[in-house]
Design an enzyme around this catalytic site. Structure first.
Site, mmCIF file in Angstrom:
data_model
loop_
_atom_site.group_PDB
_atom_site.id
_atom_site.type_symbol
_atom_site.label_atom_id
_atom_site.label_comp_id
_atom_site.label_asym_id
_atom_site.label_seq_id
_atom_site.Cartn_x
_atom_site.Cartn_y
_atom_site.Cartn_z
ATOM 1 N N SER A 160 13.395 26.929 3.858
ATOM 2 C CA SER A 160 12.828 28.070 3.144
ATOM 3 C C SER A 160 13.748 29.281 3.148
ATOM 4 O O SER A 160 13.605 30.165 2.318
ATOM 5 C CB SER A 160 11.477 28.442 3.747
ATOM 6 O OG SER A 160 11.653 29.112 4.964
ATOM 7 N N LYS B 120 10.946 34.623 7.997
ATOM 8 C CA LYS B 120 10.964 35.078 6.596
ATOM 9 C C LYS B 120 11.683 36.419 6.499
ATOM 10 O O LYS B 120 11.957 37.072 7.498
ATOM 11 C CB LYS B 120 9.530 35.266 6.071
ATOM 12 C CG LYS B 120 8.666 34.038 6.111
ATOM 13 C CD LYS B 120 8.980 33.069 5.001
ATOM 14 C CE LYS B 120 8.216 31.779 5.193
ATOM 15 N NZ LYS B 120 9.024 30.597 5.006
#
Lengths: 169, 149
Positions: free
Chosen positions: A33, A80
């Site tokens: 990701s 993230k």
């Protein structure tokens, strides 16, 4: 001899745990990701240093990479990039609303690999209380040693920041 | 002079050691905190001192009716003390006709003093990751001792 060894463990363990809690620790990055910044190559996984001291007062900035407890599964920690901080207006990618204003005490996090990341575009703004650490450098493999710099793609800059820049021009 | 320095170093070492032990116990086992605010009356009154434990949230052993301490979703520097009313999948009545299902990995928190409590009715379901500990009993003042759970 043995009792000495046990004694040093009993003394050493709390010191070690406190160090990991306050200063930081090293963790493996799983998944794609955050490509291309982390795990750019499928064959090797990156290890990053997660700096806990940097988030002690929770004043995170846009563009930083942070780790947080997943709002979907409390046993999982996800990594993230911070895109929006409280008060920002974000144009979302595939969220149920096209434009979101980040409420007080929340932030908007996204993976760099758009479309291959379960992030705020999926679960919405996350509470700042879920943040555990800031990723400050890649420590392994040696060929990838580097500090992680704060960076926000131009296309993902919050709308209120863009309009501020426009106004100042 | 030399012995004074070594004494000082030794003392600092002891302080660090015990500080670390205290940190670990208060973070992973149990702690005592003072609850201020009236949202949990009549279970916990304002400025009561409460014993909390960290084991059940760590092992995800939270059930309906538990009184828990969590980080406030709207202000992460503040802690809230509320009762777990709904677990994931539960249907919560939010209005006269409206209801809401608690999403996975979230809980529905409400204060016992419903008229004077900002809780899930204001900010929605709270992620499990924000729960820090479970309140077990009041230890101070005397007249409230052991008065809940």
């Amino acid at each position: 001899m043995v009792s000495n060894f046990i004694k040093s463990i009993i003394i050493g363990l709390p010191i070690g745990v406190t160090f990991l809690d306050l200063i930081g620790y090293v963790a493996r990055v799983d998944g794609i990701s955050m490509q291309p910044v982390l795990n750019p190559d499928k064959s090797q996984t990156d290890y990053v240093f997660l700096n806990r001291w940097a988030v002690r007062s929770l004043d995170i900035k846009r563009g930083e990479i942070i780790s947080l407890i997943s709002p979907k599964d409390p046993d999982q920690t996800i990594i993230k990039r911070v895109v929006g901080i409280p008060g920002d207006i974000i144009s979302t990618i595939g969220y149920k609303r096209e434009v979101v204003r980040i409420p007080e005490g929340h932030c908007w996090v996204e993976g760099d690999h758009t479309g291959h990341s379960v992030d705020s575009n999926h679960f919405g703004p996350v509470s700042l209380g879920l943040i555990t650490a800031k990723a400050s450098c890649i420590v392994w493999p040696p060929s990838r040693w580097q500090y992680i710099r704060s960076f926000l793609p131009e296309s993902r800059v919050p709308l209120n920041v863009i309009s501020q820049v426009m106004a100042s021009v | 002079m030399k012995s004074l320095t070594s004494k000082l170093i030794k003392t600092v070492g002891y302080i660090i050691q015990y500080g670390c032990v205290v940190h670990c116990v208060s973070k992973y086992l149990g702690d005592i905190v003072m609850c201020s605010g009236r949202s949990m009356e009549p279970t916990v009154y304002s400025d009561d001192i409460v014993f909390i434990e960290h084991l059940s949230p760590r092992f995800r052993y939270i059930s309906r009716g538990d009184v828990i301490i969590a980080k406030c979703p709207t202000n992460p520097k503040q802690y809230i003390c509320k009762r777990v009313v709904g677990l994931p999948g539960d249907k919560i009545k939010t209005g006269f006709t409206t209801s809401q299902t608690v999403p996975p990995a979230h809980v529905w928190l409400e204060g016992d003093n419903r008229e004077n409590s900002s809780d899930s009715r204001a900010y929605g379901p709270v992620p499990l990751g924000l729960i820090c500990s479970r309140a077990m009993f009041v230890i101070w003042p005397f007249k409230h001792i052991g008065s809940f759970v």
